[in-house]
Design a protein around this motif. Structure first.
Motif, PDB file in Angstrom:
ATOM      1  N   ASP A  84      -2.649  -1.349  -2.038  1.00 20.06           N
ATOM      2  CA  ASP A  84      -1.542  -0.597  -2.625  1.00 20.06           C
ATOM      3  C   ASP A  84      -0.378  -1.474  -3.075  1.00 20.06           C
ATOM      4  O   ASP A  84       0.775  -1.087  -2.963  1.00 20.06           O
ATOM      5  CB  ASP A  84      -1.043   0.469  -1.648  1.00 20.06           C
ATOM      6  N   LYS A  85      -0.679  -2.683  -3.546  1.00 24.10           N
ATOM      7  CA  LYS A  85       0.353  -3.564  -4.077  1.00 24.10           C
ATOM      8  C   LYS A  85      -0.008  -3.888  -5.511  1.00 24.10           C
ATOM      9  O   LYS A  85      -1.163  -3.857  -5.893  1.00 24.10           O
ATOM     10  CB  LYS A  85       0.441  -4.850  -3.260  1.00 24.10           C
ATOM     11  N   GLY A  86       0.982  -4.193  -6.281  1.00 26.19           N
ATOM     12  CA  GLY A  86       0.739  -4.572  -7.661  1.00 26.19           C
ATOM     13  C   GLY A  86       1.332  -3.571  -8.627  1.00 26.19           C
ATOM     14  O   GLY A  86       1.844  -2.515  -8.250  1.00 26.19           O
ATOM     15  N   LYS A  87       1.248  -3.928  -9.884  1.00 26.83           N
ATOM     16  CA  LYS A  87       1.783  -3.080 -10.938  1.00 26.83           C
ATOM     17  C   LYS A  87       0.832  -1.918 -11.171  1.00 26.83           C
ATOM     18  O   LYS A  87      -0.368  -2.113 -11.344  1.00 26.83           O
ATOM     19  CB  LYS A  87       1.949  -3.885 -12.218  1.00 26.83           C
ATOM     20  N   GLU A  88       1.364  -0.722 -11.182  1.00 26.63           N
ATOM     21  CA  GLU A  88       0.527   0.454 -11.409  1.00 26.63           C
ATOM     22  C   GLU A  88       0.483   0.760 -12.899  1.00 26.63           C
ATOM     23  O   GLU A  88       1.471   1.202 -13.473  1.00 26.63           O
ATOM     24  CB  GLU A  88       1.031   1.667 -10.629  1.00 26.63           C
ATOM     25  N   VAL A  89      -0.661   0.491 -13.508  1.00 21.64           N
ATOM     26  CA  VAL A  89      -0.828   0.767 -14.937  1.00 21.64           C
ATOM     27  C   VAL A  89      -1.736   1.977 -15.156  1.00 21.64           C
ATOM     28  O   VAL A  89      -1.880   2.437 -16.281  1.00 21.64           O
ATOM     29  CB  VAL A  89      -1.360  -0.466 -15.720  1.00 21.64           C
ATOM     30  N   PHE A  90      -2.354   2.452 -14.074  1.00 20.69           N
ATOM     31  CA  PHE A  90      -3.160   3.674 -14.136  1.00 20.69           C
ATOM     32  C   PHE A  90      -3.147   4.309 -12.755  1.00 20.69           C
ATOM     33  O   PHE A  90      -2.881   3.655 -11.753  1.00 20.69           O
ATOM     34  CB  PHE A  90      -4.597   3.392 -14.596  1.00 20.69           C
ATOM     35  N   LYS A  91      -3.431   5.604 -12.718  1.00 23.13           N
ATOM     36  CA  LYS A  91      -3.480   6.333 -11.443  1.00 23.13           C
ATOM     37  C   LYS A  91      -4.777   6.002 -10.713  1.00 23.13           C
ATOM     38  O   LYS A  91      -5.801   5.718 -11.324  1.00 23.13           O
ATOM     39  CB  LYS A  91      -3.394   7.846 -11.674  1.00 23.13           C
ATOM     40  N   GLU A  92      -4.728   6.056  -9.402  1.00 22.93           N
ATOM     41  CA  GLU A  92      -5.880   5.708  -8.577  1.00 22.93           C
ATOM     42  C   GLU A  92      -7.110   6.551  -8.913  1.00 22.93           C
ATOM     43  O   GLU A  92      -8.236   6.078  -8.858  1.00 22.93           O
ATOM     44  CB  GLU A  92      -5.532   5.868  -7.094  1.00 22.93           C
TER      45      GLU A  92
END
Length: 152
Positions: A10-18
């Motif tokens: 759950d780390k990092g840039k979110e560019v899309f939903k899980e």
């Protein structure tokens, strides 16, 4: 480089939903690569949390940055760049550093170079992923340029 694992939760840039499907993930990753202006003709395929990048890149630096850009995205655990042409696929993997809570680029530079003022070497090696040397986060993976002399 080949296969590159990013062990993060759950780390990092979110560019899309899980819960995005593979096609939506691939499109979002491709848009982020385009947004950052990485040169080359790059294709992205996603299977779960694994990404395979194929196509052409102009050099080793672009190959390395591509793997780090994609690997630093939330919900991505590994990147396979063995399908890329250009650069040297057999080149040594770059030295990398996973940012820990409370670290700064200056502290990381002191660890690897013995000089906190050498932070700009790390900052420059990680453009375009980094836009500001003060904007790093725990769990982020950074490329450490080869002229690092101290060990981590």
């Amino acid at each position: 480089m080949g296969f590159f694992d990013f062990f993060k939760k759950d780390k990092g840039k979110e560019v899309f939903k899980e819960d995005a499907d593979a096609q939506a993930r691939a499109e979002a990753i491709r848009k982020e690569i385009d947004r950052l202006g990485l040169p080359g003709d790059i294709k992205v395929a996603v299977e779960g949390s694994r990404v395979k990048v194929t196509g052409n890149v102009p050099d080793d630096a672009t190959r390395q940055k591509l793997a780090v850009i994609v690997g630093n995205m939330r919900h991505i655990d590994s990147v396979d760049d063995s399908g890329l042409a250009g650069g040297d696929a057999n080149a040594a993997q770059p030295k990398i550093h996973e940012v820990q809570s409370g670290e700064t680029l200056s502290a990381i530079a002191k660890q690897y170079y013995g000089d906190p003022n050498a932070y700009n070497k790390i900052f420059e090696a990680n453009k375009p992923m980094l836009k500001d040397p003060d904007e790093i986060y725990p769990g982020q993976v950074l490329i450490i340029p080869e002229d690092a002399t101290a060990s981590a």
